[in-house]
Write a protein that holds these residues in place. Structure first.
Motif, PDB file in Angstrom:
ATOM      1  N   GLU A 229       0.809  -1.219   0.000  1.00 28.05           N
ATOM      2  CA  GLU A 229       0.000   0.000   0.000  1.00 28.05           C
ATOM      3  C   GLU A 229       0.843   1.270   0.000  1.00 28.05           C
ATOM      4  O   GLU A 229       0.312   2.375   0.184  1.00 28.05           O
ATOM      5  CB  GLU A 229      -0.923   0.017   1.221  1.00 28.05           C
ATOM      6  N   ASP A 230       2.147   1.160  -0.194  1.00 24.26           N
ATOM      7  CA  ASP A 230       3.036   2.318  -0.170  1.00 24.26           C
ATOM      8  C   ASP A 230       2.641   3.305  -1.284  1.00 24.26           C
ATOM      9  O   ASP A 230       2.815   3.029  -2.472  1.00 24.26           O
ATOM     10  CB  ASP A 230       4.481   1.853  -0.373  1.00 24.26           C
ATOM     11  N   GLU A 231       2.121   4.448  -0.917  1.00 18.35           N
ATOM     12  CA  GLU A 231       1.593   5.402  -1.889  1.00 18.35           C
ATOM     13  C   GLU A 231       2.685   5.954  -2.801  1.00 18.35           C
ATOM     14  O   GLU A 231       2.449   6.179  -3.997  1.00 18.35           O
ATOM     15  CB  GLU A 231       0.875   6.549  -1.172  1.00 18.35           C
ATOM     16  N   GLU A 232       3.871   6.167  -2.262  1.00 21.11           N
ATOM     17  CA  GLU A 232       4.958   6.691  -3.091  1.00 21.11           C
ATOM     18  C   GLU A 232       5.376   5.674  -4.155  1.00 21.11           C
ATOM     19  O   GLU A 232       5.612   6.026  -5.320  1.00 21.11           O
ATOM     20  CB  GLU A 232       6.162   7.064  -2.225  1.00 21.11           C
ATOM     21  N   ILE A 233       5.448   4.420  -3.753  1.00 24.14           N
ATOM     22  CA  ILE A 233       5.795   3.358  -4.702  1.00 24.14           C
ATOM     23  C   ILE A 233       4.730   3.264  -5.792  1.00 24.14           C
ATOM     24  O   ILE A 233       5.036   3.159  -6.994  1.00 24.14           O
ATOM     25  CB  ILE A 233       5.934   2.001  -3.982  1.00 24.14           C
ATOM     26  N   LEU A 234       3.470   3.289  -5.392  1.00 23.51           N
ATOM     27  CA  LEU A 234       2.378   3.202  -6.359  1.00 23.51           C
ATOM     28  C   LEU A 234       2.400   4.372  -7.333  1.00 23.51           C
ATOM     29  O   LEU A 234       2.133   4.208  -8.536  1.00 23.51           O
ATOM     30  CB  LEU A 234       1.038   3.143  -5.623  1.00 23.51           C
ATOM     31  N   LYS A 235       2.742   5.544  -6.840  1.00 20.43           N
ATOM     32  CA  LYS A 235       2.823   6.716  -7.715  1.00 20.43           C
ATOM     33  C   LYS A 235       3.978   6.586  -8.693  1.00 20.43           C
ATOM     34  O   LYS A 235       3.841   6.902  -9.889  1.00 20.43           O
ATOM     35  CB  LYS A 235       2.988   7.987  -6.873  1.00 20.43           C
ATOM     36  N   MET A 236       5.116   6.104  -8.220  1.00 14.07           N
ATOM     37  CA  MET A 236       6.274   5.923  -9.093  1.00 14.07           C
ATOM     38  C   MET A 236       5.994   4.895 -10.197  1.00 14.07           C
ATOM     39  O   MET A 236       6.573   4.965 -11.283  1.00 14.07           O
ATOM     40  CB  MET A 236       7.488   5.469  -8.277  1.00 14.07           C
ATOM     41  N   ALA A 237       5.116   3.934  -9.889  1.00  6.37           N
ATOM     42  CA  ALA A 237       4.819   2.858 -10.842  1.00  6.37           C
ATOM     43  C   ALA A 237       3.588   3.154 -11.694  1.00  6.37           C
ATOM     44  O   ALA A 237       3.139   2.282 -12.448  1.00  6.37           O
ATOM     45  CB  ALA A 237       4.609   1.548 -10.082  1.00  6.37           C
ATOM     46  N   SER A 238       3.066   4.352 -11.622  1.00  5.05           N
ATOM     47  CA  SER A 238       1.814   4.681 -12.314  1.00  5.05           C
ATOM     48  C   SER A 238       1.923   4.573 -13.834  1.00  5.05           C
ATOM     49  O   SER A 238       0.911   4.423 -14.529  1.00  5.05           O
ATOM     50  CB  SER A 238       1.347   6.085 -11.925  1.00  5.05           C
TER      51      SER A 238
END
Length: 284
Positions: free
Chosen positions: A239-248
């Motif tokens: 659920e790491d939001e920064e990781i999810l944003k980087m992988a968008s």
């Protein structure tokens, strides 16, 4: 209605069917149905995909039950089983046409050399943990011969990982997919991003440890990724939001089940269950 006579099935049609039945059936079942099926099973088109049984070995362990080896020795009336001999048999059947190979865990160095020399058209290759641990130093030399290699699964990143990727980068211009198990830290992530920056498909297999910083390095360095499968890994939160944003920007990004874990507690998986090469990807 009269029953169909399968012995009279058109040979070309029969070969198309046998291409899909799998190695074990081609070896242990199909040849004993009838003469026409046996002849069809010798067509090299049936042997373009070689998924070797994982547990085969020269010297069977008393506490390991290997049903395939037992049946093979019984059907062909053999007193001993040789991994190298078995690999040689199937490579002979393929007549240098094999494009997908998943090797057995206890593959010998001699068998590896045979695969290297007899599979010039190889595109998809799987090497489980025990094989990489035993013959890792030999793998870079072998990889350099597979000019058409597109995807590789390595059951461990502990042995000659950078050297293997270096040979891929230099010799395999169509390479687009890497699958790994075990540990992907900063050193391994750096090797991936520096040597395979244009990679499209990356599978970080179940129970692989990927520290958050290492995953960030991959996301920053591999901008052409269209699939990154990091499900059920350790080292970062799904659920790491920064990781999810980087992988968008990645079309298919899967991290379900991943969580933080003490890096010292990771283990190298020895099962082939999650080591499948997704050969449907990158076939263009």
């Amino acid at each position: 209605m009269e029953g169909r006579n399968w012995e009279e099935l058109n040979t070309d049609c029969l070969v198309k069917v046998l291409e899909r039945v799998g190695m074990e059936s081609l070896i242990l079942d199909v040849p004993f149905v009838c003469k026409s099926w046996y002849r069809a099973s010798l067509n090299p088109e049936c042997w373009k995909t070689l998924r070797f049984p994982v547990g085969i070995r020269d010297e069977p362990w008393m506490w390991v039950f290997d049903q395939f080896t037992d049946r093979f020795m019984d059907e062909y009336q053999l007193e001993k089983f040789s991994v190298t001999g078995f690999v040689k048999l199937l490579l002979t059947r393929s007549r240098r046409s094999a494009v997908t190979i998943l090797l057995p865990a206890h593959c010998t160095s001699e068998a590896l050399e045979l695969v290297s020399n007899e599979c010039p058209a190889l595109k998809f290759l799987g090497m489980p943990f025990d094989l990489v641990q035993a013959h890792g130093e030999l793998i870079p030399t072998l990889v350099s011969k597979w000019k058409d290699l597109q995807q590789l699964h390595l059951g461990s990143t502990r042995v000659c990982f950078k050297e293997i990727l270096t040979e891929i980068s230099s010799n395999c211009e169509n390479f687009n997919g890497l699958s790994v198990s075990g540990y992907v830290g900063n050193e391994e992530a750096s090797a991936i991003t520096n040597l395979l920056p244009k990679i499209k498909y990356l599978w970080l297999r179940r129970n692989t440890t990927v520290p958050r910083e290492s995953l960030q390095m991959i996301l920053e360095g591999c901008k052409d990724l269209v699939l990154l499968d990091a499900r059920n890994c350790f080292g970062f939160q799904a659920e790491d939001e920064e990781i999810l944003k980087m992988a968008s920007h990645i079309k298919t990004f899967m991290v379900e089940g991943s969580c933080l874990e003490d890096e010292d507690d990771y283990y190298e998986p020895i099962s082939y269950k999650d080591a499948c090469i997704d050969s449907d990807c990158g076939s263009d």
